[in-house]
Motif scaffolding. Sequence first.
Motif, PDB file in Angstrom:
ATOM      1  N   VAL A 261       0.854  -1.168   0.000  1.00  0.00           N
ATOM      2  CA  VAL A 261       0.000   0.000   0.000  1.00  0.00           C
ATOM      3  C   VAL A 261       0.900   1.231   0.000  1.00  0.00           C
ATOM      4  CG1 VAL A 261      -0.167   0.183   2.525  1.00  0.00           C
ATOM      5  CG2 VAL A 261      -2.027   1.063   1.090  1.00  0.00           C
ATOM      6  N   THR A 262       0.432   2.318  -0.584  1.00  0.00           N
ATOM      7  CA  THR A 262       1.206   3.560  -0.596  1.00  0.00           C
ATOM      8  C   THR A 262       0.694   4.492   0.490  1.00  0.00           C
ATOM      9  OG1 THR A 262       1.616   3.387  -2.973  1.00  0.00           O
ATOM     10  CG2 THR A 262       1.879   5.559  -1.982  1.00  0.00           C
ATOM     11  N   SER A 284       8.165  -3.757   5.210  1.00  0.00           N
ATOM     12  CA  SER A 284       9.192  -3.016   4.473  1.00  0.00           C
ATOM     13  C   SER A 284       8.698  -1.628   4.098  1.00  0.00           C
ATOM     14  CB  SER A 284       9.586  -3.767   3.196  1.00  0.00           C
ATOM     15  OG  SER A 284      10.107  -5.045   3.498  1.00  0.00           O
ATOM     16  N   LEU A 285       9.624  -0.680   4.071  1.00  0.00           N
ATOM     17  CA  LEU A 285       9.385   0.665   3.567  1.00  0.00           C
ATOM     18  C   LEU A 285      10.261   0.862   2.348  1.00  0.00           C
ATOM     19  CD1 LEU A 285       9.351   2.606   6.966  1.00  0.00           C
ATOM     20  CD2 LEU A 285       7.372   2.038   5.538  1.00  0.00           C
ATOM     21  N   ASP A 286       9.635   1.067   1.200  1.00  0.00           N
ATOM     22  CA  ASP A 286      10.365   1.212  -0.064  1.00  0.00           C
ATOM     23  C   ASP A 286      11.384   0.093  -0.266  1.00  0.00           C
ATOM     24  OD1 ASP A 286       8.954   3.402  -0.908  1.00  0.00           O
ATOM     25  OD2 ASP A 286      10.391   4.870  -0.151  1.00  0.00           O
ATOM     26  N   GLY A 287      10.963  -1.125   0.056  1.00  0.00           N
ATOM     27  CA  GLY A 287      11.788  -2.297  -0.219  1.00  0.00           C
ATOM     28  C   GLY A 287      12.776  -2.678   0.852  1.00  0.00           C
ATOM     29  N   VAL A 288      12.868  -1.930   1.941  1.00  0.00           N
ATOM     30  CA  VAL A 288      13.796  -2.242   3.021  1.00  0.00           C
ATOM     31  C   VAL A 288      13.003  -2.690   4.245  1.00  0.00           C
ATOM     32  CG1 VAL A 288      15.622  -1.377   4.537  1.00  0.00           C
ATOM     33  CG2 VAL A 288      15.453  -0.551   2.163  1.00  0.00           C
ATOM     34  N   GLY A 320      20.964  -0.067   4.492  1.00  0.00           N
ATOM     35  CA  GLY A 320      20.230   0.359   3.312  1.00  0.00           C
ATOM     36  C   GLY A 320      19.002   1.188   3.582  1.00  0.00           C
ATOM     37  N   PHE A 321      18.661   1.384   4.866  1.00  0.00           N
ATOM     38  CA  PHE A 321      17.467   2.175   5.169  1.00  0.00           C
ATOM     39  C   PHE A 321      17.803   3.657   5.179  1.00  0.00           C
ATOM     40  CE2 PHE A 321      14.732   4.437   8.216  1.00  0.00           C
ATOM     41  CZ  PHE A 321      13.501   4.220   7.630  1.00  0.00           C
ATOM     42  N   THR A 322      17.078   4.421   4.396  1.00  0.00           N
ATOM     43  CA  THR A 322      17.185   5.872   4.380  1.00  0.00           C
ATOM     44  C   THR A 322      15.845   6.446   4.800  1.00  0.00           C
ATOM     45  OG1 THR A 322      18.789   5.828   2.569  1.00  0.00           O
ATOM     46  CG2 THR A 322      17.646   7.912   2.968  1.00  0.00           C
ATOM     47  N   PRO A 323      15.798   7.265   5.832  1.00  0.00           N
ATOM     48  CA  PRO A 323      14.508   7.810   6.261  1.00  0.00           C
ATOM     49  C   PRO A 323      13.814   8.546   5.120  1.00  0.00           C
ATOM     50  CG  PRO A 323      16.216   8.275   7.890  1.00  0.00           C
ATOM     51  CD  PRO A 323      16.914   7.726   6.675  1.00  0.00           C
ATOM     52  N   PRO A 324      12.555   8.242   4.860  1.00  0.00           N
ATOM     53  CA  PRO A 324      11.834   8.945   3.795  1.00  0.00           C
ATOM     54  C   PRO A 324      11.737  10.438   4.085  1.00  0.00           C
ATOM     55  CG  PRO A 324      10.655   6.963   4.478  1.00  0.00           C
ATOM     56  CD  PRO A 324      11.731   7.197   5.489  1.00  0.00           C
ATOM     57  N   THR A 333       5.145  -2.537   2.347  1.00  0.00           N
ATOM     58  CA  THR A 333       4.903  -3.899   1.863  1.00  0.00           C
ATOM     59  C   THR A 333       4.945  -4.887   3.015  1.00  0.00           C
ATOM     60  OG1 THR A 333       5.887  -3.386  -0.295  1.00  0.00           O
ATOM     61  CG2 THR A 333       5.693  -5.715   0.291  1.00  0.00           C
ATOM     62  N   VAL A 334       3.990  -5.779   3.040  1.00  0.00           N
ATOM     63  CA  VAL A 334       3.983  -6.891   3.998  1.00  0.00           C
ATOM     64  C   VAL A 334       4.388  -8.152   3.239  1.00  0.00           C
ATOM     65  CG1 VAL A 334       2.628  -8.266   5.607  1.00  0.00           C
ATOM     66  CG2 VAL A 334       2.172  -5.812   5.365  1.00  0.00           C
ATOM     67  N   THR A 335       5.494  -8.749   3.661  1.00  0.00           N
ATOM     68  CA  THR A 335       5.974  -9.984   3.028  1.00  0.00           C
ATOM     69  C   THR A 335       5.856 -11.130   4.042  1.00  0.00           C
ATOM     70  OG1 THR A 335       7.533  -8.741   1.660  1.00  0.00           O
ATOM     71  CG2 THR A 335       7.911 -11.110   1.878  1.00  0.00           C
ATOM     72  N   PRO A 336       4.875 -12.018   3.883  1.00  0.00           N
ATOM     73  CA  PRO A 336       4.690 -13.110   4.848  1.00  0.00           C
ATOM     74  C   PRO A 336       5.751 -14.201   4.647  1.00  0.00           C
ATOM     75  CG  PRO A 336       2.699 -12.652   3.574  1.00  0.00           C
ATOM     76  CD  PRO A 336       3.838 -11.996   2.870  1.00  0.00           C
TER      77      PRO A 336
END
Length: 354
Positions: A261-262, A284-288, A320-324, A333-336
């Motif tokens: 979801v965005t 995840s936030l933007d893939g991280v 790899g996490f950069t604060p938005p 994204t929820v990855t089960p």
Amino acid sequence: MIDLKELLDDRSTTPSDVTHHLRLQDVQGRITTRRRRRMTAGGALAAMVALVLIGYGVTPALRSAPQPAVTPSPLPRLIEGFPEYSGGARVVAAATTAPGATSVTVSWTPTTTDLRYFLRCGTGVPNGTLEYEMSINGHASHGGTCGSSSFSWPDHRQAAAEHDLRPGTPATVTMTAKGMVLWHEQEQKTEPQPVPSSAWMSLAVGENMAFADYPLPARPAALRPVEFEGTLVMGAVDHAPAEEHRWLRSDPADPLRPMSVTIAWRDRYDLRLRAQTPGTLGISLDGVEVNSPTWWDYEAGEVGFYWQTATYRPVPEVAGFTPPAPGSLVTLTVTPRDVTGAWLVQVIPGKEAA
């Protein structure tokens, strides 16, 4: 009516890294920190961080089996009243005081610093709750009120450095009773009291296990629903109206399918999560991936955490996490992983109250 446990939790002082990033799990006791914020869900939000007394005994094949298990679970082995396996950990050392003792110490030699601590206390006094302080290897850790609960530090390496914990080196953890809080129902107030002679404490240390190695309980014939009951209310936070909430639900045909979801990265977000079965929901936030709550049973316990977006950093730090940027659009994204049933995530925008 005011809940005694809710009032006493207000007095608890859990370490700050645990406060904001607790591994939040299911019912029967809790460690909840409410400093200037108080969390409930319609007055009865599922307890945070808990010890669940259930049976264990399942072969690895059953973890992904689509059909319910029919063999009943054997009773769990108890160690000083604690299940040997609980909350993703195996208890490796435990101790219980005699009535009236004011401290309990557990000594063991850790093989890892990824630990879970289990607490149980009683006063023998109606409406009385024990207050305690904890130290690890002589280093002050935290304190609060003690019922039945468990906790882990999210960044166990940092916690190990602070408490001088090293694999292969003998360690001690001590819980000391500091007093009792007595709740007076008629006056609706608490009263500090000394530790009564009938008070007792139990303390256990568990080593967290990899999901693949943990003996999951047998799958029940019917799974609990994941829908939330009540509305999340948190003191000093104004939540957006329901129409602005975002929902991510499992695909009925494929519970392992990721969902996204965005959201606009603004102010604050509270997340509520449930899963019917053991497994992990990677957030995840933007893939991280920044959060990864895990369920170890079939109780469909509620998990919750929040992000204050202006200052948010994952704990432990995530490469790899950069604060938005404030106000930017972010893909959540929820990855089960390993789940074999339904799951649900509610994303609630909000902001700190003036």
